[in-house]
Design a protein around this motif. Structure first.
Motif, PDB file in Angstrom:
ATOM      1  N   GLN A  74       1.278 -14.462   4.789  1.00 11.17           N
ATOM      2  CA  GLN A  74       2.380 -14.533   3.825  1.00 11.17           C
ATOM      3  C   GLN A  74       2.327 -13.354   2.848  1.00 11.17           C
ATOM      4  OE1 GLN A  74       4.688 -16.872   4.347  1.00 11.17           O
ATOM      5  NE2 GLN A  74       3.391 -17.567   6.032  1.00 11.17           N
ATOM      6  N   VAL A  75       1.118 -12.895   2.509  1.00 11.12           N
ATOM      7  CA  VAL A  75       0.952 -11.782   1.571  1.00 11.12           C
ATOM      8  C   VAL A  75      -0.023 -10.765   2.156  1.00 11.12           C
ATOM      9  CG1 VAL A  75       1.493 -12.992  -0.568  1.00 11.12           C
ATOM     10  CG2 VAL A  75      -0.816 -13.096   0.336  1.00 11.12           C
ATOM     11  N   GLU A  76       0.111  -9.519   1.713  1.00  9.11           N
ATOM     12  CA  GLU A  76      -0.827  -8.473   2.100  1.00  9.11           C
ATOM     13  C   GLU A  76      -1.105  -7.612   0.880  1.00  9.11           C
ATOM     14  OE1 GLU A  76       0.789  -5.773   4.997  1.00  9.11           O
ATOM     15  OE2 GLU A  76       2.627  -5.474   3.852  1.00  9.11           O
ATOM     16  N   VAL A  77      -2.144  -6.787   0.957  1.00  8.88           N
ATOM     17  CA  VAL A  77      -2.427  -5.879  -0.146  1.00  8.88           C
ATOM     18  C   VAL A  77      -2.034  -4.467   0.264  1.00  8.88           C
ATOM     19  CG1 VAL A  77      -4.247  -7.229  -1.235  1.00  8.88           C
ATOM     20  CG2 VAL A  77      -4.838  -5.665   0.577  1.00  8.88           C
ATOM     21  N   LYS A  78      -1.419  -3.750  -0.684  1.00 10.95           N
ATOM     22  CA  LYS A  78      -1.047  -2.356  -0.457  1.00 10.95           C
ATOM     23  C   LYS A  78      -1.735  -1.515  -1.510  1.00 10.95           C
ATOM     24  CE  LYS A  78       3.446  -2.790   1.720  1.00 10.95           C
ATOM     25  NZ  LYS A  78       4.871  -2.473   1.632  1.00 10.95           N
ATOM     26  N   SER A  79      -2.222  -0.351  -1.118  1.00 14.67           N
ATOM     27  CA  SER A  79      -2.863   0.547  -2.074  1.00 14.67           C
ATOM     28  C   SER A  79      -1.801   1.202  -2.938  1.00 14.67           C
ATOM     29  CB  SER A  79      -3.659   1.615  -1.336  1.00 14.67           C
ATOM     30  OG  SER A  79      -4.712   1.022  -0.629  1.00 14.67           O
ATOM     31  N   ARG A  80      -2.041   1.186  -4.246  1.00  9.85           N
ATOM     32  CA  ARG A  80      -1.094   1.798  -5.190  1.00  9.85           C
ATOM     33  C   ARG A  80      -1.900   2.592  -6.195  1.00  9.85           C
ATOM     34  NH1 ARG A  80       3.607   2.951  -7.234  1.00  9.85           N
ATOM     35  NH2 ARG A  80       4.485   1.854  -9.013  1.00  9.85           N
ATOM     36  N   ARG A  81      -1.545   3.870  -6.347  1.00 12.61           N
ATOM     37  CA  ARG A  81      -2.287   4.746  -7.249  1.00 12.61           C
ATOM     38  C   ARG A  81      -1.621   4.749  -8.618  1.00 12.61           C
ATOM     39  NH1 ARG A  81      -6.074   8.875  -6.809  1.00 12.61           N
ATOM     40  NH2 ARG A  81      -5.664  10.602  -8.238  1.00 12.61           N
ATOM     41  N   ILE A  82      -2.396   4.328  -9.616  1.00 10.34           N
ATOM     42  CA  ILE A  82      -1.872   4.268 -10.979  1.00 10.34           C
ATOM     43  C   ILE A  82      -2.885   4.930 -11.909  1.00 10.34           C
ATOM     44  CG2 ILE A  82      -1.256   2.745 -12.892  1.00 10.34           C
ATOM     45  CD1 ILE A  82      -0.564   0.798 -10.316  1.00 10.34           C
ATOM     46  N   GLY A  83      -2.494   6.043 -12.510  1.00 13.10           N
ATOM     47  CA  GLY A  83      -3.337   6.719 -13.487  1.00 13.10           C
ATOM     48  C   GLY A  83      -4.695   7.131 -12.981  1.00 13.10           C
ATOM     49  N   GLY A  84      -4.744   7.657 -11.778  1.00 11.27           N
ATOM     50  CA  GLY A  84      -6.012   8.139 -11.237  1.00 11.27           C
ATOM     51  C   GLY A  84      -6.837   7.077 -10.543  1.00 11.27           C
ATOM     52  N   ALA A  85      -6.496   5.821 -10.704  1.00  7.33           N
ATOM     53  CA  ALA A  85      -7.227   4.742 -10.032  1.00  7.33           C
ATOM     54  C   ALA A  85      -6.344   4.146  -8.942  1.00  7.33           C
ATOM     55  CB  ALA A  85      -7.613   3.666 -11.032  1.00  7.33           C
ATOM     56  N   HIS A 155       1.000  -7.392 -11.197  1.00 10.23           N
ATOM     57  CA  HIS A 155       2.037  -6.843 -12.057  1.00 10.23           C
ATOM     58  C   HIS A 155       2.340  -5.374 -11.753  1.00 10.23           C
ATOM     59  CE1 HIS A 155      -1.709  -5.807 -14.135  1.00 10.23           C
ATOM     60  NE2 HIS A 155      -1.050  -4.830 -14.704  1.00 10.23           N
ATOM     61  N   PHE A 156       1.520  -4.719 -10.900  1.00 11.82           N
ATOM     62  CA  PHE A 156       1.803  -3.333 -10.478  1.00 11.82           C
ATOM     63  C   PHE A 156       2.766  -3.278  -9.292  1.00 11.82           C
ATOM     64  CE2 PHE A 156      -2.605  -2.357 -12.225  1.00 11.82           C
ATOM     65  CZ  PHE A 156      -2.111  -1.790 -13.373  1.00 11.82           C
ATOM     66  N   ARG A 157       3.261  -4.423  -8.876  1.00 15.47           N
ATOM     67  CA  ARG A 157       4.143  -4.475  -7.713  1.00 15.47           C
ATOM     68  C   ARG A 157       5.355  -3.592  -7.939  1.00 15.47           C
ATOM     69  NH1 ARG A 157       5.226 -10.244  -6.976  1.00 15.47           N
ATOM     70  NH2 ARG A 157       2.974 -10.413  -6.701  1.00 15.47           N
ATOM     71  N   PHE A 158       5.819  -2.940  -6.872  1.00 14.09           N
ATOM     72  CA  PHE A 158       6.946  -2.026  -7.037  1.00 14.09           C
ATOM     73  C   PHE A 158       8.232  -2.585  -6.480  1.00 14.09           C
ATOM     74  CE2 PHE A 158       3.509  -0.415  -4.394  1.00 14.09           C
ATOM     75  CZ  PHE A 158       3.974  -0.605  -3.113  1.00 14.09           C
TER      76      PHE A 158
END
Length: 158
Positions: A74-85, A155-158
């Protein structure tokens, strides 16, 4: 986006059951454009599933669909780059992608199995998925566990 979205191709239903999802599964199973061979493997494995689960009142196709439902994440994780991390952000999966992921997982874990023929291996993986065990089910559980562990970054979801 510069270009328009590509049109979805129309997938014809399979000849035996008249089901589009069977054709999609066979397309994932296919090697080198050998669709007839992959149809034979699929139908043979469904017959073996029916032989393995004789006391089940569902048809072989219904067992296969239930097995796919059991391994659909139902859900997966995606890599998201925010502020160097880089964060692993959990996101919900679109319906067509869910279907595709579950089919690919069942096929890939069937290929990894030890066994005589591909239809035997696929049959064993379908039975395991139906019983909520096996490699494909474990992959789904791992995906859910990863998403749960990284829920703080939702909360970083796009």
């Amino acid at each position: 986006m510069r270009k328009a979205k590509p049109k979805k191709r129309v997938i014809l239903p399979d000849p035996v059951f008249g089901d589009v999802s069977v054709t999609k599964f066979v397309n994932h199973l296919m090697y080198d454009g050998k669709k007839n061979t992959s149809f034979e493997i699929f139908y043979e494995s469904l017959e073996k599933v029916k032989a393995k689960l004789p006391n089940e009142e569902m048809s072989a196709l219904e067992i296969w669909k239930k097995a796919l439902d059991n391994v659909t994440p139902q859900v997966e994780v995606k890599s998201r780059r925010i502020g160097g991390a880089t964060f692993q952000v959990p996101t919900e999966i679109r319906a067509d992608r869910k279907e595709s992921i579950s089919m690919k997982n069942v096929i890939s874990f069937a290929r990894k199995r030890g066994g005589k023929s591909m239809s035997d291996k696929l049959c064993a993986e379908i039975v395991d998925a139906f019983n909520s065990t096996g490699g494909a089910f474990k992959r789904k559980e791992d995906m859910h566990r990863m998403a749960e562990a990284n829920r703080a970054f939702a909360h970083f979801r796009f």
